[in-house]
Design an enzyme around this catalytic site. Structure first.
Site, PDB file in Angstrom:
ATOM      1  N   ASP A  12       0.853  -1.344  -0.069  1.00 25.94           N
ATOM      2  CA  ASP A  12       0.018   0.064  -0.010  1.00 25.94           C
ATOM      3  C   ASP A  12       1.016   1.153  -0.003  1.00 25.94           C
ATOM      4  OD1 ASP A  12      -2.631   1.256   0.281  1.00 25.94           O
ATOM      5  OD2 ASP A  12      -2.090   1.698   2.141  1.00 25.94           O
ATOM      6  N   ASP A  14      -0.368   5.230   0.614  1.00 26.25           N
ATOM      7  CA  ASP A  14      -0.713   6.147   1.688  1.00 26.25           C
ATOM      8  C   ASP A  14      -0.630   5.662   3.014  1.00 26.25           C
ATOM      9  OD1 ASP A  14      -1.666   8.453  -0.103  1.00 26.25           O
ATOM     10  OD2 ASP A  14      -3.041   7.098  -0.869  1.00 26.25           O
ATOM     11  N   ASP A 212      -1.449  -0.346   5.955  1.00 24.91           N
ATOM     12  CA  ASP A 212      -1.588   0.411   7.596  1.00 24.91           C
ATOM     13  C   ASP A 212      -3.072   0.428   7.715  1.00 24.91           C
ATOM     14  OD1 ASP A 212      -2.325   2.250   5.145  1.00 24.91           O
ATOM     15  OD2 ASP A 212      -2.597   3.887   6.598  1.00 24.91           O
TER      16      ASP A 212
END
Length: 272
Positions: A12, A14, A212
């Site tokens: 991922d 961001d 995250d």
């Protein structure tokens, strides 16, 4: 448990690699380590706003080089999904930025204009130019029978200023207006991870997701039947895991700890 059997990462962006325009500490060293260890990677983000080329340019500004086929946003994943399931040249009303609109055009779809109400599909991704007219056109088309597609369900979005609303908030508004739930393409659905693994050509048993967010990155990995690493540099916290019926394989503070764990080779790494 060790990380010595990892041959590929689905990463991922961001909250993992950066916050807005601010790179996370250790970003360059992280990618240098992946290359040194010959670990393949695909960057797979639920953020549909940018094209692969725009992400490559952002990485380059932060000192990291990558290839176009190493980047999959949920806008591209949506276009590839529709290429396989929608009639050729179908008409689509798109809420979204370049990452959605360009991907749909590249796959041969026609884009409806504002207040045209004969679209076959409505595709909704993050759009920082969102307007009443766009929401109204999407609502009219969905009510007229257009299939409702959401690029991703993220309710929040991490920026250098803090958390703001994500695409899930826009989808909720359209669902409230139409009574229709969207088909979701991005994480936690397994579609994006499956597309990434097609590109990686690495077995699921040797592939690990890095993200995250528990509700998208980690749950998506569970549904795709691959292991996962949760980093605590973005949305989710360690305390939130206790209330869930799924969990990441490992929890680490940030990509610096991931780099250290990969560099450690066969040394044991604490599981979640």
């Amino acid at each position: 448990m060790t990380l010595d059997d990892i041959r590929a990462l689905i990463i991922d962006m961001d909250g993992v690699l950066w916050e807005g325009e601010r790179p996370m500490p250790g970003l360059v060293e992280f990618f240098d380590t992946l290359r040194a260890r010959r670990i393949r990677f695909v960057l797979a983000t639920n953020n549909a706003s940018h094209t692969p080329d725009q992400y490559l340019a952002k990485l380059a500004r932060m000192g990291v080089q990558a290839e176009r086929d190493q980047v999959i946003g949920s806008g591209l994943a949506t276009a590839l999904y529709l290429k396989r399931h929608a009639p050729a040249g179908a008409k689509i009303f798109a809420i979204g930025e370049d990452g959605v609109r360009q991907a749909l055009l590249e796959q041969g779809f026609r884009l409806a204009e504002l207040y045209e109400d004969d679209a076959d599909y409505v595709v909704c991704g993050l759009d920082r130019g969102l307007s009443w007219d766009k929401l109204a056109t999407a609502t009219l088309n969905i009510r007229a029978g257009a299939i409702f597609i959401g690029t991703n369900p993220d309710n929040s979005f991490p920026t250098e200023r803090g958390l703001t609303h994500g695409n899930g908030a826009i989808l909720a508004a359209l669902e409230a207006a139409t009574g229709v739930r969207p088909i979701i393409i991005g994480k936690p659905e397994p579609i994006m991870y499956q597309l990434a693994m097609e590109r990686l050509q690495v077995p699921p048993s040797e592939t690990v997701a890095l993200g995250d967010r528990l509700d998208t990155d980690i749950l998506g990995a569970v549904r795709a039947e691959i292991r996962s690493i949760l980093v605590l540099s973005g949305i989710s916290s360690r305390a939130q895991i206790a209330g869930l019926d799924y969990a990441p394989t490992w929890v680490m503070e940030d990509i610096r700890e991931v780099t250290a764990a990969i560099s450690a080779g066969g040394k044991p790494v604490q599981a979640a």
